[in-house]
Design a protein around this motif. Structure first.
Motif, short mmCIF file in Angstrom:
data_model
loop_
_atom_site.label_atom_id
_atom_site.label_comp_id
_atom_site.label_asym_id
_atom_site.label_seq_id
_atom_site.Cartn_x
_atom_site.Cartn_y
_atom_site.Cartn_z
N GLY A 29 78.69 32.57 47.39
CA GLY A 29 78.70 32.49 48.84
C GLY A 29 80.00 32.96 49.45
O GLY A 29 81.06 32.98 48.82
N ARG A 30 79.89 33.36 50.69
CA ARG A 30 81.04 33.85 51.45
C ARG A 30 81.60 32.75 52.34
O ARG A 30 82.80 32.67 52.56
N ASN A 31 80.73 31.91 52.87
CA ASN A 31 81.13 30.86 53.82
C ASN A 31 80.64 29.50 53.35
O ASN A 31 80.08 28.74 54.11
N ASP A 32 80.87 29.19 52.08
CA ASP A 32 80.34 27.96 51.52
C ASP A 32 81.01 26.70 52.07
O ASP A 32 80.40 25.65 52.13
N VAL A 48 77.87 24.58 52.91
CA VAL A 48 76.73 25.46 53.11
C VAL A 48 75.40 24.71 53.02
O VAL A 48 74.45 25.04 53.73
N GLY A 49 75.31 23.71 52.18
CA GLY A 49 74.07 22.95 52.02
C GLY A 49 73.77 22.01 53.18
O GLY A 49 72.68 21.46 53.28
N ASP A 50 74.75 21.82 54.07
CA ASP A 50 74.58 20.92 55.21
C ASP A 50 74.39 21.67 56.53
O ASP A 50 74.48 21.06 57.59
N ARG A 51 74.16 22.96 56.47
CA ARG A 51 73.96 23.73 57.70
C ARG A 51 72.79 24.70 57.51
O ARG A 51 72.40 24.97 56.38
N PRO A 52 72.26 25.23 58.60
CA PRO A 52 71.17 26.20 58.45
C PRO A 52 71.65 27.45 57.71
O PRO A 52 72.80 27.88 57.88
N GLN A 53 70.75 28.03 56.92
CA GLN A 53 71.09 29.25 56.18
C GLN A 53 71.22 30.43 57.13
O GLN A 53 70.53 30.52 58.14
N SER A 54 72.14 31.34 56.81
CA SER A 54 72.32 32.56 57.60
C SER A 54 72.23 33.77 56.67
O SER A 54 72.20 33.64 55.45
N GLU A 55 72.23 34.96 57.25
CA GLU A 55 72.20 36.20 56.45
C GLU A 55 73.39 36.29 55.51
O GLU A 55 73.30 36.90 54.45
N ALA A 56 74.50 35.71 55.89
CA ALA A 56 75.71 35.76 55.06
C ALA A 56 75.57 34.92 53.79
O ALA A 56 76.44 34.97 52.92
#
Length: 145
Positions: A29-32, A48-56
């Motif tokens: 990941g880039r913004n984990d 990252v597991g606590d927020r909605p997934q994005s293209e990044a």
């Protein structure tokens, strides 16, 4: 598809046919972890597991790609069909089809075939061999990594 020993995939994504991933490759990941929350240590910040997934957060590796040993591919990247990623490279942005990249950060150092006609003929030959192609199927039928 071949994935070498010690390789790590920590993002959602797709792998095309005929992908060769050497040993100790990291697809991460880039913004984990959030690093901009004032007064919050990184270890306690938004993960990252606590927020909605994005293209990044995803990686697409199209068919007939070779990723050299110990390369790192960051989330949000597409590696185009027929490309080669040099050993030890850090891929931070998209790689166009049939491009050879190397370095930190990875940048183009060459093309896999001399002409557009050769690239087209190679792609057509892959069509005849392919079972699936991430760039041509709907997301419901694509394998997830």
């Amino acid at each position: 598809m071949s994935i070498g020993p010690g390789s790590l995939v920590e993002v959602d994504g797709q792998l095309g046919d005929f992908v060769l991933i050497a040993r100790n490759v990291q697809i991460v990941g880039r913004n984990d972890h959030s690093i901009d929350e004032i007064g919050v240590p990184i270890v306690r910040g938004l993960w990252v597991g606590d927020r909605p997934q994005s293209e990044a957060d995803t990686v697409l590796i199209e068919r007939d790609v070779w990723v050299g040993a110990a390369a790192i591919i960051l989330g949000g990247v597409t590696i185009g069909e027929g490309s080669v990623v040099g050993a030890g490279s850090v891929v931070t942005r998209d790689v166009p089809p049939y491009t050879i990249v190397a370095g930190v950060p990875a940048s183009a150092v060459g093309k896999r075939f001399e002409s557009e006609d050769e690239r087209r003929r190679h792609s057509e030959a892959l069509d005849a061999l392919s079972i699936k192609s991430p760039k041509k199927q709907s997301s419901e039928s694509e394998p997830r990594v």
